[in-house]
Design a protein around this motif. Structure first.
Motif, PDB file in Angstrom:
ATOM      1  N   MET A 280       0.690  -1.331  -0.118  1.00 54.93           N
ATOM      2  CA  MET A 280      -0.142  -0.293  -0.201  1.00 54.93           C
ATOM      3  C   MET A 280       0.683   0.910   0.073  1.00 54.93           C
ATOM      4  SD  MET A 280      -3.131   1.083   2.069  1.00 54.93           S
ATOM      5  CE  MET A 280      -1.933   1.265   4.198  1.00 54.93           C
ATOM      6  N   LEU A 281       0.309   1.994  -0.792  1.00 54.45           N
ATOM      7  CA  LEU A 281       0.944   3.648  -0.898  1.00 54.45           C
ATOM      8  C   LEU A 281       0.235   4.431  -0.598  1.00 54.45           C
ATOM      9  CD1 LEU A 281       2.797   3.030  -4.739  1.00 54.45           C
ATOM     10  CD2 LEU A 281       3.585   2.259  -2.434  1.00 54.45           C
ATOM     11  N   SER A 282       0.678   5.168   0.808  1.00 55.11           N
ATOM     12  CA  SER A 282      -0.565   6.097   1.559  1.00 55.11           C
ATOM     13  C   SER A 282       0.743   7.390   1.701  1.00 55.11           C
ATOM     14  CB  SER A 282      -0.735   5.309   2.831  1.00 55.11           C
ATOM     15  OG  SER A 282       0.691   4.598   3.740  1.00 55.11           O
ATOM     16  N   ILE A 283      -0.087   8.219   2.549  1.00 58.78           N
ATOM     17  CA  ILE A 283       0.108   9.913   2.675  1.00 58.78           C
ATOM     18  C   ILE A 283       1.288   9.385   3.639  1.00 58.78           C
ATOM     19  CG2 ILE A 283      -1.240  11.319   1.928  1.00 58.78           C
ATOM     20  CD1 ILE A 283      -2.578  11.111   4.138  1.00 58.78           C
ATOM     21  N   LEU A 292       3.935   1.444   2.555  1.00 61.41           N
ATOM     22  CA  LEU A 292       5.219   3.026   2.204  1.00 61.41           C
ATOM     23  C   LEU A 292       4.526   4.320   2.038  1.00 61.41           C
ATOM     24  CD1 LEU A 292       6.977   0.559  -0.172  1.00 61.41           C
ATOM     25  CD2 LEU A 292       7.799   0.815   2.069  1.00 61.41           C
ATOM     26  N   ALA A 293       5.616   5.828   1.807  1.00 60.92           N
ATOM     27  CA  ALA A 293       4.793   6.699   1.707  1.00 60.92           C
ATOM     28  C   ALA A 293       5.070   7.253   0.179  1.00 60.92           C
ATOM     29  CB  ALA A 293       5.208   7.836   2.683  1.00 60.92           C
ATOM     30  N   ILE A 294       3.982   7.726  -0.610  1.00 64.50           N
ATOM     31  CA  ILE A 294       4.748   8.799  -1.023  1.00 64.50           C
ATOM     32  C   ILE A 294       3.722  10.616  -0.931  1.00 64.50           C
ATOM     33  CG2 ILE A 294       3.905   6.683  -2.729  1.00 64.50           C
ATOM     34  CD1 ILE A 294       1.175   7.872  -3.749  1.00 64.50           C
ATOM     35  N   PRO A 295       3.809  11.279  -1.331  1.00 67.93           N
ATOM     36  CA  PRO A 295       3.646  12.423  -0.805  1.00 67.93           C
ATOM     37  C   PRO A 295       1.884  13.354  -1.388  1.00 67.93           C
ATOM     38  CG  PRO A 295       5.348  13.162  -2.581  1.00 67.93           C
ATOM     39  CD  PRO A 295       4.789  11.339  -2.241  1.00 67.93           C
ATOM     40  N   TYR A 296       1.832  13.745   0.410  1.00 72.03           N
ATOM     41  CA  TYR A 296       0.433  14.411   0.177  1.00 72.03           C
ATOM     42  C   TYR A 296      -0.174  15.049  -0.841  1.00 72.03           C
ATOM     43  CZ  TYR A 296       0.000  13.609   4.991  1.00 72.03           C
ATOM     44  OH  TYR A 296      -0.001  13.097   6.043  1.00 72.03           O
ATOM     45  N   PRO A 297      -1.028  15.497  -1.501  1.00 73.10           N
ATOM     46  CA  PRO A 297      -1.342  15.925  -2.255  1.00 73.10           C
ATOM     47  C   PRO A 297      -0.958  17.604  -2.228  1.00 73.10           C
ATOM     48  CG  PRO A 297      -3.450  14.574  -2.576  1.00 73.10           C
ATOM     49  CD  PRO A 297      -2.068  14.127  -1.205  1.00 73.10           C
ATOM     50  N   THR A 298      -0.890  18.145  -2.849  1.00 75.90           N
ATOM     51  CA  THR A 298      -1.172  19.906  -2.734  1.00 75.90           C
ATOM     52  C   THR A 298      -2.043  20.005  -3.921  1.00 75.90           C
ATOM     53  OG1 THR A 298       0.891  19.883  -4.667  1.00 75.90           O
ATOM     54  CG2 THR A 298       1.662  19.834  -2.216  1.00 75.90           C
ATOM     55  N   SER A 299      -1.717  22.078  -4.236  1.00 74.14           N
ATOM     56  CA  SER A 299      -3.134  22.488  -4.250  1.00 74.14           C
ATOM     57  C   SER A 299      -1.820  22.707  -6.183  1.00 74.14           C
ATOM     58  CB  SER A 299      -3.571  23.059  -4.142  1.00 74.14           C
ATOM     59  OG  SER A 299      -4.191  23.277  -3.006  1.00 74.14           O
ATOM     60  N   TYR A 416       9.893   9.507   2.636  1.00 73.58           N
ATOM     61  CA  TYR A 416       8.967   9.567   1.223  1.00 73.58           C
ATOM     62  C   TYR A 416      10.705   9.103   0.868  1.00 73.58           C
ATOM     63  CZ  TYR A 416       5.526  11.919   3.532  1.00 73.58           C
ATOM     64  OH  TYR A 416       4.249  11.777   4.110  1.00 73.58           O
ATOM     65  N   THR A 417      10.852   8.241   0.650  1.00 71.61           N
ATOM     66  CA  THR A 417      12.389   7.849   0.097  1.00 71.61           C
ATOM     67  C   THR A 417      12.531   7.521  -1.454  1.00 71.61           C
ATOM     68  OG1 THR A 417      12.092   5.733   0.499  1.00 71.61           O
ATOM     69  CG2 THR A 417      12.969   6.680   2.554  1.00 71.61           C
ATOM     70  N   TRP A 418      11.260   7.055  -2.035  1.00 68.08           N
ATOM     71  CA  TRP A 418      11.448   7.516  -3.511  1.00 68.08           C
ATOM     72  C   TRP A 418      11.978   8.728  -3.870  1.00 68.08           C
ATOM     73  CZ3 TRP A 418       6.740   3.548  -3.920  1.00 68.08           C
ATOM     74  CH2 TRP A 418       7.024   2.457  -4.071  1.00 68.08           C
ATOM     75  N   HIS A 419      11.703  10.152  -3.022  1.00 65.57           N
ATOM     76  CA  HIS A 419      10.865  11.543  -3.463  1.00 65.57           C
ATOM     77  C   HIS A 419      12.005  12.333  -3.082  1.00 65.57           C
ATOM     78  CE1 HIS A 419       7.176   8.909  -4.669  1.00 65.57           C
ATOM     79  NE2 HIS A 419       6.813  10.037  -5.435  1.00 65.57           N
ATOM     80  N   LEU A 420      12.320  11.947  -2.545  1.00 61.74           N
ATOM     81  CA  LEU A 420      13.475  13.331  -1.119  1.00 61.74           C
ATOM     82  C   LEU A 420      15.253  12.941  -1.720  1.00 61.74           C
ATOM     83  CD1 LEU A 420      11.679  14.362   2.006  1.00 61.74           C
ATOM     84  CD2 LEU A 420      10.882  14.916  -0.615  1.00 61.74           C
ATOM     85  N   THR A 421      15.556  13.803  -1.276  1.00 63.74           N
ATOM     86  CA  THR A 421      17.213  13.318  -2.171  1.00 63.74           C
ATOM     87  C   THR A 421      17.875  12.561  -0.201  1.00 63.74           C
ATOM     88  OG1 THR A 421      17.523  15.503  -2.951  1.00 63.74           O
ATOM     89  CG2 THR A 421      18.976  14.628  -1.371  1.00 63.74           C
ATOM     90  N   LYS A 422      18.230  12.335  -0.029  1.00 61.33           N
ATOM     91  CA  LYS A 422      18.854  11.087   1.115  1.00 61.33           C
ATOM     92  C   LYS A 422      19.884  11.408   1.605  1.00 61.33           C
ATOM     93  CE  LYS A 422      21.005   7.038   2.002  1.00 61.33           C
ATOM     94  NZ  LYS A 422      22.038   5.567   1.578  1.00 61.33           N
ATOM     95  N   ALA A 486       5.410  12.970  -8.842  1.00 58.17           N
ATOM     96  CA  ALA A 486       5.024  13.042  -7.832  1.00 58.17           C
ATOM     97  C   ALA A 486       4.674  11.340  -8.378  1.00 58.17           C
ATOM     98  CB  ALA A 486       4.253  12.829  -6.994  1.00 58.17           C
ATOM     99  N   PHE A 487       3.536  11.084  -9.098  1.00 59.25           N
ATOM    100  CA  PHE A 487       2.932   9.742  -9.838  1.00 59.25           C
ATOM    101  C   PHE A 487       4.019   8.880 -10.505  1.00 59.25           C
ATOM    102  CE2 PHE A 487       1.042   7.444 -13.319  1.00 59.25           C
ATOM    103  CZ  PHE A 487       0.409   6.373 -13.491  1.00 59.25           C
ATOM    104  N   ASP A 488       5.164   9.221 -11.183  1.00 56.89           N
ATOM    105  CA  ASP A 488       5.649   8.756 -11.951  1.00 56.89           C
ATOM    106  C   ASP A 488       6.883   7.925 -11.055  1.00 56.89           C
ATOM    107  OD1 ASP A 488       5.057   9.806 -14.435  1.00 56.89           O
ATOM    108  OD2 ASP A 488       5.610  11.062 -14.612  1.00 56.89           O
ATOM    109  N   LEU A 489       7.300   9.131 -10.237  1.00 56.20           N
ATOM    110  CA  LEU A 489       8.770   8.917  -8.953  1.00 56.20           C
ATOM    111  C   LEU A 489       7.692   6.888  -8.479  1.00 56.20           C
ATOM    112  CD1 LEU A 489       9.791  11.842  -8.044  1.00 56.20           C
ATOM    113  CD2 LEU A 489      10.984  10.418  -9.478  1.00 56.20           C
TER     114      LEU A 489
END
Length: 529
Positions: A280-283, A292-299, A416-422, A486-489
């Motif tokens: 499951m991918l969640s906020i 696992l976490a993926i980014p919250y949706p912004t505006s 958010y290890t897939w989306h943020l710099t290590k 965010a979707f692609d990553l």
């Protein structure tokens, strides 16, 4: 002058980037084709090898010239068709050799389960309820525009264009599903799929029953019915669900209820045996390895790559009169919360800190205009835990070019290890929560120590992260993009995770090892002090 030159070169940059990515896929296919040839004994000769090397060199240079012409003129051409024509012309001299079938989606095919409407579409239709403390309108209002919500018409120049929406943070399931419908490597043939997507609106399905003294079956039975349906499909038996994934629109622990008492918070969905085999991918992730976490949706949901680049440039030029800021409300019922301390310190430093009081009835912090205006005026933005470790505000901070200040490693770094710099020091500041309980400690004294050069470097890294933490408009043309969103990553990350366990099966190993165990140190890092 420099900015104008950037805009002129942007189309060429976008085109070359996309084509380079396709060339990498093609190179893998050519190597596979050559390996297929080598299995035929009659072509194992020196002359055949030379001809193959010569073919690769010729095709490569023809492609480069054709790509450059296409990018400069804006014309389009089918790379796959072009390479096929050259390679198959070479292979066509011998009928005993299987011709190349180049697949740009090799290893990236995703199959979407065609769920009964009661698991997604009907859930959205029955969304005429409000979420206490988070929005003032029924959730249905936020489900429009592919889950992005109502378009923001007048932002008083705080926002840039028509790609801004009043997005609810709990609509990620709808947003991700609509993006997946336009994914370039969808397949109707589940046998070639690298992953199986289950478009169940889990969060929306249980949300009406989270508040109030409801029977537990009302929270659990919809999820059980979904799992029964999925487990009966032929796709399930291939890896017993370990190649399946779904989205959770709330924090993962909301789906891991550990108490079976009437009125207890949350659903037990993630503890059911079949769910245990699904990722499951969640906020916000939980301590379990299959959450696992993926980014919250912004505006911000741009429809063109140029909008992203223009926004990044605007955030670089933004004047920031405040050293730091905080948007949020205290948590008086949580004795370990540091929010009240931060609010007090901000109010005591009114010349260097700006506070947005989000207590109910004071400021509508669901309105992105208020939050974005605050963060655009600040160098640093405080991001303490709230009801849970993470908050959407952290991504609004990045979107505003404001350097986030975290107080717990589980608020971003270990999530958010897939989306943020290590290397978190490149884009953020970390202050341990325990420091705030020392009477003499002051946040402003820590932040003011950073030099102008250090601040500029961190801000540039923050702005560089922007493309990867936003969810683009589903209608956005996917061929011309500098960086994945965010979707692609997230898709890239889930495909790599599934392939890891698929490889374990091929090697005769037990794929359950490491898949869904609880990891109590998941949100801790010995290197963060």
């Amino acid at each position: 002058m420099i900015q104008e030159l950037k805009k002129l070169l942007l189309p060429l940059q976008l085109c070359l980037h996309t084509t380079f990515r396709e060339l990498l896929s093609l190179s893998a296919a050519l190597v596979e084709a050559r390996q297929d040839q080598m299995e035929k004994p009659f072509i194992r000769n020196y002359g055949s090898q030379l001809r193959f090397v010569f073919l690769v060199i010729v095709v490569f240079w023809i492609l480069l010239l054709r790509i450059y012409y296409s990018c400069v003129t804006g014309s389009k051409f089918d790379i796959k068709l072009l390479v096929n024509s050259y390679v198959n012309a070479y292979l066509g001299n011998n009928n005993n050799i299987t011709k190349v079938n180049l697949d740009l989606c090799l290893g990236r095919h995703i199959y979407i389960h065609d769920l009964p409407s009661r698991f997604n579409e009907d859930v959205v239709k029955n969304c005429n309820f409000t979420v206490p403390g988070t929005n003032k309108f029924p959730l249905c209002k936020y489900a429009e525009n592919s889950g992005y919500g109502p378009q923001i018409e007048n932002s008083s120049r705080i926002l840039s264009n028509k790609s801004w929406f009043a997005t609810n943070q709990f609509l990620l399931e709808v947003i991700f599903h609509n993006r997946m419908k336009t994914y370039e490597c969808l397949t109707n043939d589940s046998s070639i799929a690298s992953a199986i997507f289950v478009p169940y609106y889990l969060c929306l399905d249980i949300m009406p029953y989270l508040w109030g003294n409801f029977d537990l079956s009302m929270k659990d039975s919809p999820g059980l019915n979904l799992l029964k349906w999925v487990a009966e499909r032929p796709e399930w038996k291939r890896m017993w669900g370990r190649d399946h994934f779904l989205i959770g629109g709330r924090i993962a622990t909301d789906f891991r209820r550990e108490i079976d008492r009437r009125g207890a918070w949350g659903s037990k969905f993630r503890f059911f045996p079949e769910s245990n085999n699904i990722t499951m991918l969640s906020i916000e992730a939980s301590p379990w390895n299959n959450d696992l976490a993926i980014p919250y949706p912004t505006s911000f949901h741009p429809s063109e790559d140029s909008e992203v680049v223009e926004w990044q440039d605007r955030m670089r030029r933004q004047e920031r009169p405040y050293l730091f800021s905080f948007s949020g409300a205290p948590r008086p019922s949580m004795k370990t919360s540091i929010r009240s301390i931060l609010i007090d310190q901000c109010q005591a430093s009114s010349s260097t800190c700006k506070l947005l009081d989000c207590r109910e009835g004071v400021t509508n912090c669901d309105n992105p205009i208020h939050v974005m205006k605050l963060y655009q005026s600040s160098i640093f933005c405080l991001q303490p835990p709230g009801d849970s470790l993470t908050r959407r505000s952290a991504f609004e901070s990045i979107l505003s070019g404001c350097i986030p200040v975290f107080f717990h490693p589980g608020s971003a770094y270990m999530q958010y290890t897939w989306h943020l710099t290590k290397n978190y020091t490149k884009y953020s500041v970390f202050i341990p929560e325990k420091n705030l309980w020392v009477r003499e400690f002051r946040v402003n004294k820590t932040l003011i120590k950073f030099s102008k050069e250090e601040v500029a470097a961190m801000r540039e890294e923050v702005i560089r992260l922007i493309p990867g933490i936003i969810y683009s408009d589903p209608r956005r043309v996917r061929k011309d993009e500098i960086l994945g969103d965010a979707f692609d990553l997230a898709v890239k990350g889930i495909l790599e995770r599934i392939e890891k366990f698929r490889s374990a099966i091929r090697e005769g190993k037990d794929p359950s090892i490491g898949f869904a165990e609880r990891n109590n140190s998941k949100f801790k890092d010995a290197n963060i002090v």
